[in-house]
Design a protein around this motif. Structure first.
Motif, short mmCIF file in Angstrom:
data_model
loop_
_atom_site.label_atom_id
_atom_site.label_comp_id
_atom_site.label_asym_id
_atom_site.label_seq_id
_atom_site.Cartn_x
_atom_site.Cartn_y
_atom_site.Cartn_z
N MET A 1 0.83 -1.18 0.00
CA MET A 1 0.00 0.00 0.00
C MET A 1 0.88 1.24 0.00
SD MET A 1 -2.78 1.28 2.82
CE MET A 1 -3.96 0.08 2.28
N ASP A 2 0.50 2.22 -0.81
CA ASP A 2 1.24 3.47 -0.91
C ASP A 2 0.69 4.45 0.13
OD1 ASP A 2 2.35 5.93 -1.59
OD2 ASP A 2 2.25 5.53 -3.75
N ILE A 3 1.30 4.43 1.31
CA ILE A 3 0.82 5.26 2.43
C ILE A 3 0.94 6.74 2.08
CG2 ILE A 3 1.36 5.92 4.82
CD1 ILE A 3 1.33 3.07 5.46
N GLY A 4 2.03 7.13 1.44
CA GLY A 4 2.24 8.53 1.10
C GLY A 4 1.17 9.07 0.17
N ALA A 5 0.89 8.34 -0.90
CA ALA A 5 -0.13 8.78 -1.85
C ALA A 5 -1.51 8.81 -1.21
CB ALA A 5 -0.14 7.85 -3.07
N ARG A 6 -1.78 7.84 -0.35
CA ARG A 6 -3.07 7.79 0.34
C ARG A 6 -3.20 9.00 1.26
NH1 ARG A 6 -6.88 3.59 1.80
NH2 ARG A 6 -5.84 2.48 0.15
N LEU A 7 -2.14 9.32 2.03
CA LEU A 7 -2.18 10.48 2.92
C LEU A 7 -2.40 11.75 2.11
CD1 LEU A 7 -1.91 11.83 5.67
CD2 LEU A 7 0.58 11.86 5.32
N GLN A 8 -1.68 11.88 1.01
CA GLN A 8 -1.82 13.08 0.19
C GLN A 8 -3.23 13.21 -0.36
OE1 GLN A 8 0.29 13.22 -3.63
NE2 GLN A 8 0.92 15.31 -3.09
N TRP A 9 -3.81 12.12 -0.84
CA TRP A 9 -5.16 12.16 -1.40
C TRP A 9 -6.17 12.57 -0.33
CZ3 TRP A 9 -9.91 9.97 -0.61
CH2 TRP A 9 -10.84 10.13 -1.62
N ILE A 10 -6.07 11.97 0.86
CA ILE A 10 -7.01 12.29 1.94
C ILE A 10 -6.82 13.73 2.41
CG2 ILE A 10 -7.60 11.76 4.34
CD1 ILE A 10 -7.02 8.79 3.63
N ARG A 11 -5.56 14.15 2.56
CA ARG A 11 -5.29 15.53 2.98
C ARG A 11 -5.91 16.52 2.00
NH1 ARG A 11 -1.89 18.93 1.02
NH2 ARG A 11 -0.50 17.39 0.06
N LYS A 12 -5.71 16.29 0.70
CA LYS A 12 -6.27 17.19 -0.31
C LYS A 12 -7.79 17.13 -0.35
CE LYS A 12 -2.27 17.53 -3.34
NZ LYS A 12 -1.71 17.22 -4.66
N SER A 13 -8.36 15.93 -0.14
CA SER A 13 -9.82 15.81 -0.15
C SER A 13 -10.45 16.58 1.01
CB SER A 13 -10.24 14.34 -0.11
OG SER A 13 -10.07 13.79 1.18
N LYS A 14 -9.67 16.80 2.08
CA LYS A 14 -10.14 17.59 3.23
C LYS A 14 -9.74 19.06 3.09
CE LYS A 14 -11.72 14.03 5.54
NZ LYS A 14 -13.09 13.85 5.96
N ASP A 15 -9.19 19.39 1.90
CA ASP A 15 -8.79 20.76 1.59
C ASP A 15 -7.77 21.31 2.58
OD1 ASP A 15 -8.88 22.88 -0.21
OD2 ASP A 15 -10.38 23.97 0.96
N LEU A 16 -6.79 20.46 2.93
CA LEU A 16 -5.72 20.86 3.84
C LEU A 16 -4.40 20.96 3.08
CD1 LEU A 16 -6.32 18.53 6.92
CD2 LEU A 16 -6.57 21.01 6.87
N SER A 17 -3.64 22.00 3.35
CA SER A 17 -2.28 22.08 2.80
C SER A 17 -1.35 21.27 3.70
CB SER A 17 -1.81 23.54 2.77
OG SER A 17 -1.66 24.03 4.09
N GLN A 18 -0.17 20.96 3.19
CA GLN A 18 0.82 20.28 4.02
C GLN A 18 1.15 21.15 5.23
OE1 GLN A 18 4.21 19.43 1.50
NE2 GLN A 18 3.33 17.49 0.81
N ARG A 19 1.24 22.44 5.02
CA ARG A 19 1.58 23.37 6.09
C ARG A 19 0.51 23.36 7.18
NH1 ARG A 19 5.27 27.07 5.82
NH2 ARG A 19 5.28 27.06 3.56
N GLU A 20 -0.77 23.39 6.79
CA GLU A 20 -1.87 23.40 7.77
C GLU A 20 -1.89 22.09 8.56
OE1 GLU A 20 -4.92 24.30 10.24
OE2 GLU A 20 -3.79 25.69 8.98
N LEU A 21 -1.73 20.96 7.87
CA LEU A 21 -1.72 19.67 8.57
C LEU A 21 -0.54 19.59 9.53
CD1 LEU A 21 -2.82 16.87 9.12
CD2 LEU A 21 -1.59 16.05 7.09
N ALA A 22 0.62 20.03 9.08
CA ALA A 22 1.81 20.02 9.94
C ALA A 22 1.60 20.89 11.18
CB ALA A 22 3.03 20.52 9.16
N LYS A 23 0.98 22.04 11.00
CA LYS A 23 0.69 22.94 12.13
C LYS A 23 -0.25 22.27 13.12
CE LYS A 23 -1.16 27.54 13.05
NZ LYS A 23 -1.74 28.75 12.45
N ARG A 24 -1.29 21.60 12.62
CA ARG A 24 -2.24 20.91 13.49
C ARG A 24 -1.58 19.80 14.30
NH1 ARG A 24 -7.81 19.72 10.15
NH2 ARG A 24 -8.37 21.88 9.71
#
Length: 182
Positions: A1-24
């Motif tokens: 399973m591609d954990i990175g691609a899955r995380l990126q897809w879910i993060r984007k589907s929740k309209d979160l930037s990498q910066r916002e997720l990292a801050k949270r």
């Protein structure tokens, strides 16, 4: 399973930037980027911490692409228990699509030398389990004990805890926790 691609897809589907997720989550955005590029393989506890920032459960993260139709049956065959584990540890989840599931029941398989990560796990609720094969070192707060087949544990999950297979065979645990964390 591609954990990175899955995380990126879910993060984007929740309209979160990498910066916002990292801050949270309290990490650098380069950490999120490295995970999404599969240059870093997070431990179960680290991945859970990142997913809590979205928020999404580990179970939903690993099984999102499966048929999410709710089931109303009390029985589950072995091939209906998705593996929601990571870092070589297998967590086979019972009742994944059960409507309004309030507890998590797992068959855990830990190969020799595996552990839940250097960071201690902490989450709401209670958990308990029984070792059915192998030897597992369980740390709960400042207490450490090696449990063998037939021995069990039960504690409040807010207390930092960790599991490590200290035997030369697969360790198998049947566990439950509430509220459901997977």
């Amino acid at each position: 399973m591609d954990i990175g691609a899955r995380l990126q897809w879910i993060r984007k589907s929740k309209d979160l930037s990498q910066r916002e997720l990292a801050k949270r989550v309290g990490v650098t955005n380069s950490t999120i980027s490295l995970i999404e590029q599969n240059k870093v393989s997070p431990s179960v506890s680290s991945l859970k911490k990142v997913l809590d920032g979205i928020p999404i459960s580990l179970a939903d993260f690993f099984t999102l692409d499966l048929d999410a139709e709710a089931r109303d049956t009390p029985f589950y065959s072995a091939d209906e228990l998705p593996d929601v584990g990571s870092n070589g540890i297998h967590y086979y989840l019972v009742g994944q699509h059960r409507p309004q599931r309030q507890m998590c029941i797992l068959r855990e398989v830990m190969p020799p030398g595996t552990d839940t990560g250097e960071s201690m796990l902490e989450h709401d609720g209670e958990e308990g389990g029984v070792v059915v094969q192998g030897e597992v070192e369980v740390t709960v707060g400042d207490q450490v004990r090696v449990l063998r087949a037939g021995e069990g544990y039960y504690f409040e999950s807010r207390i930092p805890h960790r599991f490590r297979n200290v035997s030369d065979e697969d360790a198998v645990i049947f566990s439950a926790n509430t509220p459901a964390t997977f």
